[in-house]
Design a protein around this motif. Structure first.
Motif, PDB file in Angstrom:
ATOM      1  N   VAL A   1      99.505   0.335 -33.478  1.00 18.37           N
ATOM      2  CA  VAL A   1     100.391  -0.060 -32.375  1.00 18.37           C
ATOM      3  C   VAL A   1     101.830   0.363 -32.660  1.00 18.37           C
ATOM      4  O   VAL A   1     102.318   0.233 -33.770  1.00 18.37           O
ATOM      5  N   GLY A   2     102.460   0.890 -31.621  1.00 20.22           N
ATOM      6  CA  GLY A   2     103.873   1.240 -31.757  1.00 20.22           C
ATOM      7  C   GLY A   2     104.138   2.493 -32.564  1.00 20.22           C
ATOM      8  O   GLY A   2     105.176   2.619 -33.215  1.00 20.22           O
ATOM      9  N   SER A   3     103.213   3.458 -32.520  1.00 23.79           N
ATOM     10  CA  SER A   3     103.436   4.670 -33.319  1.00 23.79           C
ATOM     11  C   SER A   3     103.905   5.828 -32.449  1.00 23.79           C
ATOM     12  O   SER A   3     103.790   6.976 -32.839  1.00 23.79           O
ATOM     13  N   ALA A   4     104.395   5.550 -31.255  1.00 25.06           N
ATOM     14  CA  ALA A   4     104.970   6.579 -30.376  1.00 25.06           C
ATOM     15  C   ALA A   4     103.936   7.319 -29.528  1.00 25.06           C
ATOM     16  O   ALA A   4     104.230   8.364 -28.968  1.00 25.06           O
ATOM     17  N   LYS A   5     102.739   6.776 -29.399  1.00 25.04           N
ATOM     18  CA  LYS A   5     101.738   7.442 -28.564  1.00 25.04           C
ATOM     19  C   LYS A   5     102.213   7.526 -27.115  1.00 25.04           C
ATOM     20  O   LYS A   5     102.196   8.591 -26.503  1.00 25.04           O
ATOM     21  N   SER A   6     102.633   6.366 -26.581  1.00 26.31           N
ATOM     22  CA  SER A   6     103.105   6.379 -25.191  1.00 26.31           C
ATOM     23  C   SER A   6     104.349   7.238 -25.048  1.00 26.31           C
ATOM     24  O   SER A   6     104.538   7.899 -24.028  1.00 26.31           O
ATOM     25  N   THR A   7     105.174   7.211 -26.070  1.00 28.01           N
ATOM     26  CA  THR A   7     106.399   8.011 -26.008  1.00 28.01           C
ATOM     27  C   THR A   7     106.066   9.503 -25.887  1.00 28.01           C
ATOM     28  O   THR A   7     106.678  10.216 -25.090  1.00 28.01           O
TER      29      THR A   7
ATOM     30  N   ILE B   1     114.864   6.520 -35.796  1.00 25.03           N
ATOM     31  CA  ILE B   1     114.360   5.759 -34.650  1.00 25.03           C
ATOM     32  C   ILE B   1     115.365   4.672 -34.282  1.00 25.03           C
ATOM     33  O   ILE B   1     115.707   4.488 -33.115  1.00 25.03           O
TER      34      ILE B   1
ATOM     35  N   ASN C   1      94.290   2.403 -29.893  1.00 24.98           N
ATOM     36  CA  ASN C   1      94.579   1.859 -31.214  1.00 24.98           C
ATOM     37  C   ASN C   1      93.344   1.947 -32.077  1.00 24.98           C
ATOM     38  O   ASN C   1      92.252   2.209 -31.597  1.00 24.98           O
TER      39      ASN C   1
ATOM     40  N   PRO D   1     107.432   0.036 -35.714  1.00 29.62           N
ATOM     41  CA  PRO D   1     108.853   0.153 -35.357  1.00 29.62           C
ATOM     42  C   PRO D   1     109.239  -0.871 -34.288  1.00 29.62           C
ATOM     43  O   PRO D   1     110.372  -1.317 -34.241  1.00 29.62           O
ATOM     44  N   ARG D   2     108.281  -1.228 -33.451  1.00 30.82           N
ATOM     45  CA  ARG D   2     108.613  -2.165 -32.394  1.00 30.82           C
ATOM     46  C   ARG D   2     109.052  -3.513 -32.967  1.00 30.82           C
ATOM     47  O   ARG D   2     109.993  -4.132 -32.484  1.00 30.82           O
TER      48      ARG D   2
ATOM     49  N   LYS E   1     118.905   5.866 -33.095  1.00 28.57           N
ATOM     50  CA  LYS E   1     118.864   6.248 -31.682  1.00 28.57           C
ATOM     51  C   LYS E   1     119.049   5.024 -30.791  1.00 28.57           C
ATOM     52  O   LYS E   1     119.750   5.057 -29.790  1.00 28.57           O
TER      53      LYS E   1
ATOM     54  N   GLN F   1     112.516  -3.097 -34.260  1.00 32.98           N
ATOM     55  CA  GLN F   1     113.472  -3.051 -33.144  1.00 32.98           C
ATOM     56  C   GLN F   1     113.760  -4.452 -32.624  1.00 32.98           C
ATOM     57  O   GLN F   1     114.916  -4.817 -32.388  1.00 32.98           O
TER      58      GLN F   1
ATOM     59  N   ALA G   1     113.346  10.989 -28.033  1.00 34.35           N
ATOM     60  CA  ALA G   1     113.038  11.908 -29.127  1.00 34.35           C
ATOM     61  C   ALA G   1     111.999  11.303 -30.065  1.00 34.35           C
ATOM     62  O   ALA G   1     112.032  10.119 -30.351  1.00 34.35           O
ATOM     63  N   VAL G   2     111.075  12.151 -30.511  1.00 31.64           N
ATOM     64  CA  VAL G   2     110.075  11.702 -31.473  1.00 31.64           C
ATOM     65  C   VAL G   2     110.453  12.274 -32.834  1.00 31.64           C
ATOM     66  O   VAL G   2     110.685  13.461 -32.966  1.00 31.64           O
ATOM     67  N   PHE G   3     110.528  11.420 -33.821  1.00 29.27           N
ATOM     68  CA  PHE G   3     110.944  11.874 -35.144  1.00 29.27           C
ATOM     69  C   PHE G   3     109.745  11.990 -36.073  1.00 29.27           C
ATOM     70  O   PHE G   3     108.766  11.271 -35.932  1.00 29.27           O
TER      71      PHE G   3
HETATM   72  N1  LIG Z   1     107.954   8.756 -34.665  1.00 31.96           N
HETATM   73  C1  LIG Z   1     108.744   8.105 -33.792  1.00 31.96           C
HETATM   74  N2  LIG Z   1     109.836   8.708 -33.295  1.00 31.96           N
HETATM   75  C2  LIG Z   1     110.625   8.067 -32.406  1.00 31.96           C
HETATM   76  N3  LIG Z   1     110.419   6.826 -31.958  1.00 31.96           N
HETATM   77  C3  LIG Z   1     109.342   6.166 -32.423  1.00 31.96           C
HETATM   78  C4  LIG Z   1     108.458   6.770 -33.356  1.00 31.96           C
HETATM   79  N4  LIG Z   1     107.490   5.884 -33.632  1.00 31.96           N
HETATM   80  C5  LIG Z   1     107.766   4.789 -32.911  1.00 31.96           C
HETATM   81  N5  LIG Z   1     108.870   4.950 -32.173  1.00 31.96           N
HETATM   82  C6  LIG Z   1     109.493   3.956 -31.275  1.00 31.96           C
HETATM   83  O1  LIG Z   1     108.720   2.789 -31.350  1.00 31.96           O
HETATM   84  C7  LIG Z   1     108.554   2.201 -30.070  1.00 31.96           C
HETATM   85  C8  LIG Z   1     107.108   2.093 -29.697  1.00 31.96           C
HETATM   86  O2  LIG Z   1     106.602   3.340 -29.310  1.00 31.96           O
HETATM   87  P1  LIG Z   1     105.442   3.549 -28.224  1.00 31.96           P
HETATM   88  O3  LIG Z   1     105.530   2.529 -27.162  1.00 31.96           O
HETATM   89  O4  LIG Z   1     105.455   4.972 -27.836  1.00 31.96           O
HETATM   90  O5  LIG Z   1     104.192   3.258 -29.140  1.00 31.96           O
HETATM   91  P2  LIG Z   1     102.627   3.263 -28.807  1.00 31.96           P
HETATM   92  O6  LIG Z   1     102.005   4.040 -29.896  1.00 31.96           O
HETATM   93  O7  LIG Z   1     102.374   3.686 -27.427  1.00 31.96           O
HETATM   94  O8  LIG Z   1     102.312   1.731 -29.005  1.00 31.96           O
HETATM   95  P3  LIG Z   1     101.044   0.899 -28.412  1.00 31.96           P
HETATM   96  O9  LIG Z   1      99.873   1.318 -29.213  1.00 31.96           O
HETATM   97  O10 LIG Z   1     101.425  -0.518 -28.720  1.00 31.96           O
HETATM   98  O11 LIG Z   1     100.950   1.195 -26.971  1.00 31.96           O
HETATM   99  C9  LIG Z   1     109.340   3.064 -29.112  1.00 31.96           C
HETATM  100  O12 LIG Z   1     110.605   2.505 -28.941  1.00 31.96           O
HETATM  101  C10 LIG Z   1     109.463   4.382 -29.827  1.00 31.96           C
HETATM  102  O13 LIG Z   1     110.625   5.039 -29.460  1.00 31.96           O
END
Ligand SMILES: Nc1ncnc2c1ncn2[C@@H]1O[C@H](COP(=O)(O)OP(=O)(O)OP(=O)(O)O)[C@@H](O)[C@H]1O
Ligand SMILES: [Mg+2]
Length: 710
Positions: A152-158, A406, A369, A483-484, A409, A487, A117-119
């Motif tokens: 980095v880690g802003s949920a793009k891949s998610t 986040i 990024n 968030p990473r 979860k 975590q 889930a994306v919040f």
């Molecule tokens: N808005 C959000 N809602 C839910 N989870 C989030 C959110 N933002 C970050 N996360 C969590 O943070 C972690 C990193 O997310 P993700 O890998 O999608 O980031 P990314 O933007 O692809 O990072 P990178 O640029 O390093 O590849 C995941 O565990 C993800 O679930």
């Protein structure tokens, strides 16, 4: 048209992190008695035969035309299918800070039960869906690379992972079904040869007559999108087609006897319809990874390296045809790849080695990024690329409750450690603080800004003000702690004290601080200091939170408050009517107890000069209630309730001797009172024994330090 989804949305419930631990459901209960089904029933219930048959439909070309006429949505383009998939999960309008968004439920990850889930990101996701929608309608964005951009880690891949999973599941529903074709050229051979790029069967109709054929076929039939099928067959199928056409004296309809149509199930694992491309070092990567490569073994069979049958259409673009291709770190790609990418985007064509351009139908999404994106902006060579991208910002969250979600979860249900109340909240709070820009106005602290963003009201701030605050802070969410990182540190805190069954905010704060020393993404010593300083801001806030909770637990004795309230009201009544009060013990008439009244009023900052007004106000309020036949209850007046609670706390704090809690000798009476407070912390605030004791000790130590600001 009813929407068929693999998992009914009604069965999906979003996680809620507020529920105290002890109220959460454990594993499945065995209380159903002896109603277990027989093993053979179970096997037949879980048989996949029917599903298999449904999903592996095959038929003649003619049957496909009939099927398509009934369900024109099988002919949709990749963009149309992706957009419809998202929309199929439903949406709702939400208003935040006087602005209305469409929230797509798909991003709650109903398919994965909320795992991905994306919040928060409602506005970014709405942007993304709008881009897909206009691409579905052919407004031009289908000729752009969708570029998710953020720190980095802003949920793009998610987000991309969700889209892929969503497409896979959708292709298995009736609503999302799509089809491709296979050949059997040699009548005796048993083997069917799949179209190597799994193209839409309607592409078998010669381009020169295709549209009029389609128009005739679908005449009078309703469809959400205009029905067209663009482009030519891939080189291998074109080759076979040409040979057959010669055999049949130019009659394409005869070729169809060699064709079988089959259902197409998208699957990243099987490399069907979903592709991922990741930059590696230049020496190990060439464009064949994107557009396919010559099959040297087959050259011997077909005699030439320009025979398309001696080519493997297994590049990532080929594989992703009909679905979606993801470019990880798209801007780290070598320039050579970018040319392929531009053609694929603008013309929907790729250029395999030695062959003519080949049409594709797929959604192209990349992510990047910020540093790479900045480089792109200053590079003139990349202008063509920039011009063909739609950038969608995916920032960090700046709303505390979303950020907490986040971690809730991830950690709420993991392992057997008890997570003390506020642990995730404190970590999230720090993360959000590092992302916020310092407010311009000195009237507002960073912590207050965080609270405003989180929906709390502060005197003098309207929703419009808050929105303005947000809009002026343009970089907010693009920098700060990811968030990473949080975590990782929460995980550390959980595993690093194996003997302690509880994780508390201090353990996490220590991990967060410790990690700062080696954090590779912190740019300067100054920034490191700022982040450290924000940790103390968070710690202070945490102290306030638990002082407040302990205070409330101590004064949660409703009888005492009600007694205190009655006493106060009696005195106020006597005071305003210039009467005397009857002392309940002596029975004597006495002057109203000014000291008592003031000790309560001072708790909510009523100055001496305003006390008469306040007392009259209370009496008027009680009088008005009496006229309606209602009785006054202290909790109906918020200010009075707060004053009473504080007063009671002050009185009881001394009887409980909170300060002495940290000394080793406690008398029996005090111990009993402390036990009651601890029990209230557990019952009302979700603590366990250990964390409740910790919090009591900690608050006691605060008071012992002489900090009696309440
Ligand atoms: N808005 C959000 N809602 C839910 N989870 C989030 C959110 N933002 C970050 N996360 C969590 O943070 C972690 C990193 O997310 P993700 O890998 O999608 O980031 P990314 O933007 O692809 O990072 P990178 O640029 O390093 O590849 C995941 O565990 C993800 O679930
Ligand atoms: Mg990523």
């Amino acid at each position: 048209m009813t929407v068929q989804v693999p998992y009914p949305a009604s069965e999906y419930r979003p996680l809620s992190f507020q529920r105290p631990f002890h109220l959460r459901k454990g594993g499945s209960s065995m209380s159903d008695g002896n109603k277990a089904p027989s093993v053979s029933n179970l096997l037949s219930k879980y048989s996949t035969k029917e599903e298999f048959e449904r999903l592996n439909w095959t038929g003649t070309f003619q049957e496909y035309l009939e099927l398509a006429r009934e369900n024109p949505h099988v002919t949709r383009t990749a963009y149309q299918r992706l957009y419809d998939m998202i929309a199929s999960w439903g949406s709702e309008e939400v208003t935040k800070l006087n602005k209305t968004y469409t929230r797509y439920k798909f991003f709650d990850d109903p398919i994965g039960n909320g795992k991905d889930a994306v919040f928060g990101l409602d506005d970014s996701l709405e942007n993304l869906v709008n881009v897909l929608k206009s691409a579905a309608l052919g407004f031009g964005t289908e000729r752009r690379i969708i570029l998710l951009h953020g720190p980095v880690g802003s949920a793009k891949s998610t987000v991309v992972r969700l889209l892929k999973k969503g497409l896979e599941a959708y292709s298995r529903t009736d609503e999302g079904a799509l089809y491709t074709y296979e050949w059997r050229v040699d009548g005796t051979a048993d083997e069917w040869q799949e179209s190597p790029m799994r193209e839409e069967p309607l592409k078998l109709i010669p381009e020169s007559i295709r549209q009029s054929f389609i128009d005739d076929l679908f005449e009078g039939i309703d469809s959400n999108y205009p029905i067209t099928t663009h482009g030519e067959l891939n080189p291998a199928c074109r080759h076979t087609y040409k040979l057959l056409l010669e055999d049949y004296g130019g009659d394409w309809t005869q070729i169809l006897s060699h064709i079988r149509v089959k259902r197409l199930l998208l699957s990243e694992k099987d490399r069907v319809g979903i592709g991922t491309f990741q930059p590696k070092d230049e020496k190990n990567q060439d464009s064949t990874e994107l557009t396919g490569d010559i099959n040297y073994r087959k050259i011997a069979v077909y005699g030439s390296d320009s025979d398309p049958r001696a080519f493997n259409f297994d590049g990532e673009f080929n594989v992703a045809n009909r679905g979606l291709i993801e470019f990880v770190e798209i801007l780290k790609l070598d320039v050579a790849f970018l040319y392929d990418l531009l053609g694929a985007t603008q013309e929907h064509k790729i250029k395999p080695k030695k062959f003519a351009q080949t049409d594709i139908d797929e959604v192209i999404i990349g992510h990047t990024n910020e540093p790479e994106f900045k480089r792109l902006q200053s590079n003139e060579l990349m202008e063509a690329f920039r011009d063909r991208t739609v950038k969608i910002d995916i920032p960090y969250l700046t709303v505390l409750d979303n950020e907490i979600n986040i971690y809730a979860k991830d950690y709420e249900k993991k392992g057997n450690k008890f997570i003390a109340p506020h642990t995730l909240e404190i970590a999230a709070m720090w993360a959000v603080l590092t992302r916020l820009e310092e407010p311009q106005s000195h009237q507002l602290s960073l912590m207050q800004k965080l609270k405003l963003y989180n929906g709390k009201s502060l005197p003098g701030f309207t929703s419009d003000n808050v929105r303005e605050l947000k809009e002026t802070a343009t970089r907010e969410g693009m920098e700060g702690i990811s968030p990473r990182y949080i975590q990782d540190k929460i995980s550390n805190a959980i595993v690093s004290h194996p003997k302690i069954p509880t994780v508390n905010p201090f353990m996490v704060m220590n991990e967060l601080e410790e990690g700062l020393k080696h954090h590779s993404l912190i740019a300067s010593e100054e920034e490191r200091k700022r982040f450290q300083q924000l940790l103390s801001v968070v710690k202070e806030e945490y102290e306030d939170i638990i002082k407040n909770e302990v205070q409330k637990a101590i004064s949660a004795d409703e009888d005492s408050i009600a007694r205190l309230c009655a006493n106060y009201v009696d005195n106020v009544k006597a005071y305003t009517q210039r009467e005397k009060v009857k002392n309940p013990y002596t029975g004597k008439e006495e002057e109203p107890d000014e000291r008592l009244m003031r000790s309560i009023e001072e708790k909510i900052d009523i100055p001496e000069s305003r006390k008469d007004d306040f007392r009259r106000e209370i009496m008027n309020y009680i009088g008005a209630l009496a006229i309606e036949g209602k009785q006054f209850k202290y909790w109906t007046n918020e200010r009075l309730q707060k004053a009473l609670e504080l007063k009671l706390f002050e009185d009881q704090k001394d009887t409980i001797k909170l300060k002495n809690l940290i000394s080793s000798v406690i008398d029996k009476d005090t111990q009993e009172k402390i036990d009651i407070v601890r029990a209230r912390l557990i019952k009302n605030y979700g603590y366990d024994e250990i964390s409740a004791t910790d919090v009591l000790n900690y608050v006691a130590s605060i008071y012992a330090r002489g900090d009696i600001k309440s």
